[in-house]
Write a protein that holds these residues in place. Structure first.
Motif, PDB file in Angstrom:
ATOM      1  N   THR A   1     -25.806 -15.663 -15.412  1.00  0.00           N
ATOM      2  CA  THR A   1     -27.042 -16.073 -14.718  1.00  0.00           C
ATOM      3  C   THR A   1     -27.321 -15.257 -13.458  1.00  0.00           C
ATOM      4  OG1 THR A   1     -25.811 -17.685 -13.445  1.00  0.00           O
ATOM      5  CG2 THR A   1     -26.848 -18.479 -15.483  1.00  0.00           C
ATOM      6  N   LEU A   2     -26.320 -14.545 -12.956  1.00  0.00           N
ATOM      7  CA  LEU A   2     -26.474 -13.897 -11.646  1.00  0.00           C
ATOM      8  C   LEU A   2     -27.338 -12.639 -11.696  1.00  0.00           C
ATOM      9  CD1 LEU A   2     -22.868 -14.216 -10.211  1.00  0.00           C
ATOM     10  CD2 LEU A   2     -24.938 -15.359  -9.406  1.00  0.00           C
ATOM     11  N   GLN A   3     -27.895 -12.312 -10.515  1.00  0.00           N
ATOM     12  CA  GLN A   3     -28.635 -11.052 -10.410  1.00  0.00           C
ATOM     13  C   GLN A   3     -28.027 -10.137  -9.352  1.00  0.00           C
ATOM     14  OE1 GLN A   3     -32.793 -11.097 -10.494  1.00  0.00           O
ATOM     15  NE2 GLN A   3     -32.938 -12.757 -11.937  1.00  0.00           N
ATOM     16  N   ARG A   4     -27.173 -10.704  -8.483  1.00  0.00           N
ATOM     17  CA  ARG A   4     -26.541  -9.882  -7.438  1.00  0.00           C
ATOM     18  C   ARG A   4     -25.241  -9.310  -7.984  1.00  0.00           C
ATOM     19  NH1 ARG A   4     -28.868  -9.846  -2.738  1.00  0.00           N
ATOM     20  NH2 ARG A   4     -27.121  -8.696  -1.874  1.00  0.00           N
ATOM     21  N   ARG A   5     -25.106  -7.981  -7.885  1.00  0.00           N
ATOM     22  CA  ARG A   5     -23.977  -7.302  -8.509  1.00  0.00           C
ATOM     23  C   ARG A   5     -22.652  -7.686  -7.853  1.00  0.00           C
ATOM     24  NH1 ARG A   5     -25.885  -1.160  -8.135  1.00  0.00           N
ATOM     25  NH2 ARG A   5     -25.978  -1.810  -5.966  1.00  0.00           N
TER      26      ARG A   5
ATOM     27  N   THR B   1     -24.154   3.048  -4.045  1.00  0.00           N
ATOM     28  CA  THR B   1     -25.457   3.122  -4.733  1.00  0.00           C
ATOM     29  C   THR B   1     -26.265   1.863  -4.463  1.00  0.00           C
ATOM     30  OG1 THR B   1     -24.412   2.198  -6.685  1.00  0.00           O
ATOM     31  CG2 THR B   1     -24.597   4.577  -6.615  1.00  0.00           C
ATOM     32  N   ARG B   2     -26.716   1.739  -3.236  1.00  0.00           N
ATOM     33  CA  ARG B   2     -27.496   0.551  -2.862  1.00  0.00           C
ATOM     34  C   ARG B   2     -28.884   0.650  -3.504  1.00  0.00           C
ATOM     35  NH1 ARG B   2     -24.550  -3.281  -0.971  1.00  0.00           N
ATOM     36  NH2 ARG B   2     -22.966  -2.662   0.538  1.00  0.00           N
ATOM     37  N   ASP B   3     -29.184  -0.295  -4.385  1.00  0.00           N
ATOM     38  CA  ASP B   3     -30.503  -0.281  -5.023  1.00  0.00           C
ATOM     39  C   ASP B   3     -31.569  -0.698  -4.020  1.00  0.00           C
ATOM     40  OD1 ASP B   3     -30.113   0.592  -7.634  1.00  0.00           O
ATOM     41  OD2 ASP B   3     -29.302  -1.356  -8.245  1.00  0.00           O
ATOM     42  N   PRO B   4     -32.698   0.027  -3.949  1.00  0.00           N
ATOM     43  CA  PRO B   4     -33.760  -0.354  -3.015  1.00  0.00           C
ATOM     44  C   PRO B   4     -34.345  -1.717  -3.354  1.00  0.00           C
ATOM     45  CG  PRO B   4     -34.483   1.410  -4.487  1.00  0.00           C
ATOM     46  CD  PRO B   4     -33.027   1.208  -4.731  1.00  0.00           C
ATOM     47  N   ARG B   5     -34.351  -2.054  -4.634  1.00  0.00           N
ATOM     48  CA  ARG B   5     -34.828  -3.396  -5.040  1.00  0.00           C
ATOM     49  C   ARG B   5     -33.961  -3.874  -6.197  1.00  0.00           C
ATOM     50  NH1 ARG B   5     -37.796   0.522  -6.886  1.00  0.00           N
ATOM     51  NH2 ARG B   5     -38.298   0.619  -9.111  1.00  0.00           N
ATOM     52  N   LEU B   6     -34.020  -5.176  -6.435  1.00  0.00           N
ATOM     53  CA  LEU B   6     -33.201  -5.775  -7.486  1.00  0.00           C
ATOM     54  C   LEU B   6     -33.645  -5.250  -8.856  1.00  0.00           C
ATOM     55  CD1 LEU B   6     -31.033  -7.828  -6.745  1.00  0.00           C
ATOM     56  CD2 LEU B   6     -32.549  -9.623  -7.589  1.00  0.00           C
ATOM     57  N   VAL B   7     -32.663  -4.845  -9.665  1.00  0.00           N
ATOM     58  CA  VAL B   7     -33.015  -4.417 -11.032  1.00  0.00           C
ATOM     59  C   VAL B   7     -33.014  -5.660 -11.913  1.00  0.00           C
ATOM     60  CG1 VAL B   7     -32.358  -2.975 -12.984  1.00  0.00           C
ATOM     61  CG2 VAL B   7     -31.928  -2.181 -10.653  1.00  0.00           C
ATOM     62  N   ARG B   8     -34.212  -6.040 -12.346  1.00  0.00           N
ATOM     63  CA  ARG B   8     -34.321  -7.288 -13.119  1.00  0.00           C
ATOM     64  C   ARG B   8     -33.801  -7.088 -14.537  1.00  0.00           C
ATOM     65  NH1 ARG B   8     -36.238 -11.114 -10.405  1.00  0.00           N
ATOM     66  NH2 ARG B   8     -37.672 -10.808  -8.672  1.00  0.00           N
TER      67      ARG B   8
ATOM     68  N   PRO C   1     -34.876 -13.395 -18.703  1.00  0.00           N
ATOM     69  CA  PRO C   1     -34.611 -14.248 -17.521  1.00  0.00           C
ATOM     70  C   PRO C   1     -33.260 -14.968 -17.642  1.00  0.00           C
ATOM     71  CG  PRO C   1     -36.782 -14.700 -18.455  1.00  0.00           C
ATOM     72  CD  PRO C   1     -36.110 -13.778 -19.388  1.00  0.00           C
ATOM     73  N   PRO C   2     -32.661 -15.373 -16.499  1.00  0.00           N
ATOM     74  CA  PRO C   2     -31.295 -15.927 -16.488  1.00  0.00           C
ATOM     75  C   PRO C   2     -31.068 -17.102 -17.430  1.00  0.00           C
ATOM     76  CG  PRO C   2     -32.057 -15.533 -14.264  1.00  0.00           C
ATOM     77  CD  PRO C   2     -33.193 -15.228 -15.146  1.00  0.00           C
ATOM     78  N   LEU C   3     -31.975 -18.089 -17.393  1.00  0.00           N
ATOM     79  CA  LEU C   3     -31.731 -19.277 -18.219  1.00  0.00           C
ATOM     80  C   LEU C   3     -31.785 -18.945 -19.712  1.00  0.00           C
ATOM     81  CD1 LEU C   3     -33.508 -22.146 -16.257  1.00  0.00           C
ATOM     82  CD2 LEU C   3     -31.064 -21.762 -16.606  1.00  0.00           C
ATOM     83  N   ARG C   4     -32.688 -18.030 -20.042  1.00  0.00           N
ATOM     84  CA  ARG C   4     -32.786 -17.643 -21.458  1.00  0.00           C
ATOM     85  C   ARG C   4     -31.515 -16.887 -21.878  1.00  0.00           C
ATOM     86  NH1 ARG C   4     -38.415 -15.006 -22.890  1.00  0.00           N
ATOM     87  NH2 ARG C   4     -39.142 -16.705 -21.578  1.00  0.00           N
ATOM     88  N   ARG C   5     -30.938 -16.149 -20.919  1.00  0.00           N
ATOM     89  CA  ARG C   5     -29.679 -15.437 -21.225  1.00  0.00           C
ATOM     90  C   ARG C   5     -28.568 -16.431 -21.528  1.00  0.00           C
ATOM     91  NH1 ARG C   5     -30.503 -11.583 -16.860  1.00  0.00           N
ATOM     92  NH2 ARG C   5     -28.791 -12.486 -15.672  1.00  0.00           N
TER      93      ARG C   5
ATOM     94  N   ALA D   1     -26.141  -6.777 -23.484  1.00  0.00           N
ATOM     95  CA  ALA D   1     -27.343  -6.482 -24.268  1.00  0.00           C
ATOM     96  C   ALA D   1     -28.622  -6.740 -23.493  1.00  0.00           C
ATOM     97  CB  ALA D   1     -27.344  -7.308 -25.551  1.00  0.00           C
ATOM     98  N   THR D   2     -28.594  -7.694 -22.547  1.00  0.00           N
ATOM     99  CA  THR D   2     -29.846  -8.090 -21.897  1.00  0.00           C
ATOM    100  C   THR D   2     -29.999  -7.559 -20.473  1.00  0.00           C
ATOM    101  OG1 THR D   2     -28.805 -10.140 -21.175  1.00  0.00           O
ATOM    102  CG2 THR D   2     -30.045 -10.232 -23.242  1.00  0.00           C
ATOM    103  N   SER D   3     -29.002  -6.816 -19.994  1.00  0.00           N
ATOM    104  CA  SER D   3     -29.097  -6.297 -18.621  1.00  0.00           C
ATOM    105  C   SER D   3     -29.683  -4.892 -18.602  1.00  0.00           C
ATOM    106  CB  SER D   3     -27.697  -6.236 -17.987  1.00  0.00           C
ATOM    107  OG  SER D   3     -27.143  -7.506 -17.964  1.00  0.00           O
TER     108      SER D   3
END
Lengths: 202, 653
Positions: A18-22, A74-81, A85-89, A130-132
């Motif tokens: 579910t996370l988005q922060r690496r 390698t600091r990403d300038p913005r979050l790579v979505r 979406p997390p819940l569907r994952r 597969a979904t990232s």
């Protein structure tokens, strides 16, 4: 293995999905590896089992250090979505875990909980890869799968050290290669986003 | 003693290869390789002559082991006979430079790999050697033509065709190993499906490597691209290794094959012989022409092999042994005269800078030694007595003649067609080499200049061609001892008509013997008589009448002109293409240019549409390639789930 611990490991797996922060995801995967290592130390009955536990600790901490270094460089300038979406994952991971559970009635482990836990961790890892879109998350998917295999190995007394050392070597190689590719992608495209590679397709 | 000689030879080849890697010792390295090859050759023929066997026998187990028996010895002998002069030739042919140092080193590896295939006594070693044998010439061509797009395309075609065809070799060898039949004839039931599948797979896989039609498309492209000594090794030895493998599988390991397979082999041989020589006639480039003749001669070899299989299936063991020996004799002979012709072509290329037939001419006067050796090779390949090509083609013809006598109407018809194919092939080969000799060796000089006249090549190059020419003569005049030994190679008690009792000539079953030395003596006496009769008179050349035009080089015979009558006769089959451009100014003709080619029917009708369809199909498949890593992982998950589902529902396992 204690059923509660198995479901702790599975819970950590779903949390990573579910996370988005690496950095947070790296932390949870490392905690997972250390829980496995703690179980291995507790159940150790000889030098081979100790070796398996040491392998788990070394690769858990080593990979964590490596991933954090890569993330810092390698600091990403913005979050790579992610693509999904997390819940569907999570839903996809549950569906795949249930399907695997039906397709593979038994993998020969003593504990039924451990078997389900292994298949669920494998499903979580595959769905994450597969979904990232972020390269680090894709590699973490592979690490989740390998943590599932490590859990299975701990349920096979006597041979677990072979599997754990093998998994550690595998993951180190995968992580190093993926890290190099990640840095290269980042240098070229300014983000660790594998979707950018589509532009290379002729 | 034989084993020590063989090992010393192999060691010398390896040491020569290492020496080639160092600047300044390339020539020494190549000469050392030549000496090693000669040692291998002597050891091989020694094994054949004595009937001794070195090392362990064959096994179906995957345990690496090597050894030598009579059949391996024959091919090792051929390897030495061809490689030794070819490498001496190479020592002066290859110009100094990093690329040629590498070519010299790779040649040593190539020779060792060829020897490995011949000495392999288990499936693992055999298949390893087979694959390495396929890859090494590709590397040599790429090194020799670094950065050349045409060379890359040729290598791609070569590797694609030989690897696709090579699947047959893998299938045949692994099935044989699975059945435990390697080295154990009789394990596979005669007439069984397994026997048929292995036989067809071997014919496809090993036939592709041998260059039989319609699996030959790589050969006329790849052989001319290699440096001349490597072309000699490829055409002289490498494709013969495929014949070796075919003999092992079809004649030795599979036992008695059904008649239909023998007839199929005859058909493949006839197609290759006729097709190869027909397309060779219309070639304008010497090495490509020679490469197509390799297909023709492989066809003749396969005809002999087909006759052997049919005769064996009919229980005529003695005649089958004779046919096998004819096939093997032509294998040795073709290796010798084809290597001679390729080296001769290499010498002409060095001296004139071209291999275009229409730009060569008068080389017998400018390069008398090389020209004379080339003439011997041309006569041998054209099947003229008393040279070696005649001896083995005659023996093959005799073997085919016996087919109607032992079988029914079907065998008789197959034999008659095969005979007609062989006879036509011999006639067409004669026509082709009449063209080659006429254009290249005779007539006016069409290359070189006053500043750079065409002269004879270096003595080692001349010596190499002279040795091979001498071998053509000796094997033609005295084929008996070799032929007798080859007859004894049949892996069944043959009671052979031309066995160890063979004399100097050919003992032909049912038709008496062919005193080849006697024929040679008569021919020499006839020539001497004609020379004596001519006395001091010499030819009186007179200017040609060309309707008042000045006779210039453009009015000389060309390859296209020489072969035009045949092209017209075969127009319906060959579908030649031509383009004529006429340029006139003020109603006065200024220039006429002509471009003609005879496309290969199999290329145009089979391979080109096949490639087009494959590319179209690849276009559809490519849509699955999204470039997204996630999609690929999804594919993996899908495949795994489908496979698990198949297991769960009992479809698999």
């Amino acid at each position: 293995m204690n059923a509660g611990l198995v479901w702790v490991l599975v819970g950590l797996g779903f949390a990573v999905v579910t996370l988005q922060r690496r950095s947070l995801a790296v932390g949870l995967v490392t905690v997972q590896a250390l829980v496995l290592a703690a179980v291995a130390f507790a159940d150790a009955r000889g030098p081979h089992d100790l070796l398996a536990a040491v392998a788990l600790v070394v690769r858990g901490l080593g990979l964590a250090a490596f991933f954090l270094l890569v993330i810092a460089r390698t600091r990403d300038p913005r979050l790579v979505r992610a693509i999904v979406p997390p819940l569907r994952r999570v839903a996809l991971a549950i569906a795949l875990a249930l399907m695997l559970g039906w397709l593979i009635p038994s993998i020969g482990l003593v504990s039924r909980d451990a078997e389900r836990g292994v298949l669920t961790l494998v499903a979580c890892g595959l769905v994450l890869a597969a979904t990232s879109r972020a390269t680090v998350f894709q590699v973490l998917g592979v690490v989740l799968v390998e943590n599932g295999l490590a859990l299975a190995a701990l349920e096979l007394p006597g041979t677990s050290w072979l599997i754990e050392v093998g998994v550690a070597v595998d993951l180190t190689l995968v992580a190093v290669v993926a890290g190099v590719f990640h840095e290269r992608i980042f240098t070229e495209f300014g983000a660790g986003d594998t979707d950018a590679l589509r532009s290379l397709r002729d | 003693m034989i084993g020590a000689l063989l090992l010393a030879g192999l060691g010398a080849v390896a040491a020569g290869g290492v020496l080639c890697g160092t600047r300044g010792t390339v020539r020494a390295g190549l000469v050392l390789q030549a000496a090693g090859s000669a040692g291998i050759g002597v050891a091989g023929f020694w094994v054949l002559a004595t009937g001794a066997a070195l090392g362990p026998g064959f096994t179906s187990a995957l345990e690496p082991r090597v050894g030598v028996d009579g059949l391996s010895g024959t091919f090792l002998g051929t390897l030495g006979l061809v490689a030794a002069p070819a490498l001496v030739f190479a020592s002066r042919y290859l110009r100094p430079g990093a690329a040629n140092r590498l070519v010299g080193g790779l040649t040593a590896v190539f020779l060792l790999v060829l020897a490995l295939v011949l000495c392999a006594r288990d499936p693992l070693t055999l298949l390893f050697g087979w694959e390495a044998m396929t890859l090494l010439p590709a590397v040599v061509i790429l090194v020799a033509h670094r950065g050349d797009q045409q060379a890359r395309r040729t290598v791609f075609t070569y590797l694609t065709i030989t690897h696709l065809g090579g699947v047959g070799t893998w299938v045949a060898v692994l099935l044989l190993a699975g059945e435990g039949a390697i080295g154990s004839p009789g394990v596979i039931e005669p007439g069984s499906v397994t026997q048929g599948v292995i036989a067809v797979a071997a014919l496809v896989g090993m036939g592709t490597k041998a260059g039989v039609m319609p699996l030959h498309v790589w050969l006329p492209r790849a052989h001319p691209m290699a440096p001349a000594p490597v072309s000699a090794l490829m055409s002289g030895v490498m494709i013969k290794i495929a014949v070796y493998a075919l003999v092992r599988v079809l004649v030795e390991w599979l036992g008695v094959l059904p008649v239909w397979f023998g007839v199929l082999t005859l058909a493949v041989g006839a197609l290759s012989a006729l097709g190869g020589v027909t397309y060779a006639i219309f070639q304008h480039e010497l090495k490509r022409l020679l490469a197509l003749h390799s297909i023709e001669n492989i066809g003749i070899i396969v005809l002999g092999l087909g006759a052997c299989l049919v005769l064996r299936s009919r229980g005529a063991d003695a005649l089958a042994a004779f046919a096998l020996a004819a096939s093997l004799l032509h294998t040795v002979n073709h290796a010798v005269f084809k290597a001679l012709l390729f080296l001769g072509a290499g010498a002409f290329e060095r001296a004139t800078g071209t291999l275009e037939l229409d730009r060569l001419g008068g080389l017998l006067r400018r390069m008398p030694w090389t020209g004379a050796a080339f003439l011997v090779g041309a006569m041998a390949i054209a099947g003229l007595p008393p040279l070696n090509g005649f001896a083995s083609e005659w023996a093959t013809l005799q073997a085919l003649l016996h087919l109607p006598a032992v079988g029914g109407v079907g065998d008789g018809l197959a034999g008659a067609f095969a005979l007609a194919a062989l006879a036509s092939t011999a006639a067409l080969a004669l026509l082709c080499f009449a063209k080659v000799v006429g254009l290249v060796l005779l007539g006016p000089v069409r290359s070189g200049s006053d500043e750079h006249p065409v002269t004879e090549v270096a003595p080692p190059m001349v010596g190499a061609t002279a040795v091979l020419a001498l071998a053509c003569v000796v094997l033609g005049i005295v084929p008996g001892p070799l032929f007798g030994a080859l007859t004894d190679l049949a892996p069944w008690p043959a009671g052979s008509p031309a066995g160890s009792s063979a004399g100097l000539g050919l003992d032909l079953p049912g038709t008496g013997s062919l005193p080849t030395a006697g024929i040679a003596l008569v021919l020499v006496a006839l020539v001497a008589g004609l020379v004596l009769l001519r006395g001091r008179r010499s030819a009186a050349p007179a200017p040609s009448w060309a309707c008042g035009q000045v006779v210039g080089p453009e009015l000389n015979w060309t390859g296209a002109g020489f072969s035009k009558p045949l092209r017209l006769v075969l127009e319906v089959v060959l579908r030649p293409q031509r383009e004529i451009a006429v340029r006139s100014q003020g109603g006065v003709l200024q220039e006429v240019t002509y471009h003609g080619r005879v496309p290969q029917v199999i290329d145009e009708r089979v391979y080109r549409p096949l490639v087009r369809r494959s590319v179209e199909l690849a276009g559809y498949v490519r849509r699955m390639q999204s470039g997204s890593l996630g999609t690929y992982v999804a594919y993996l998950i899908a495949v795994t789930v489908v496979l698990l589902g198949a297991v769960r529902t009992g479809v698999i396992g």
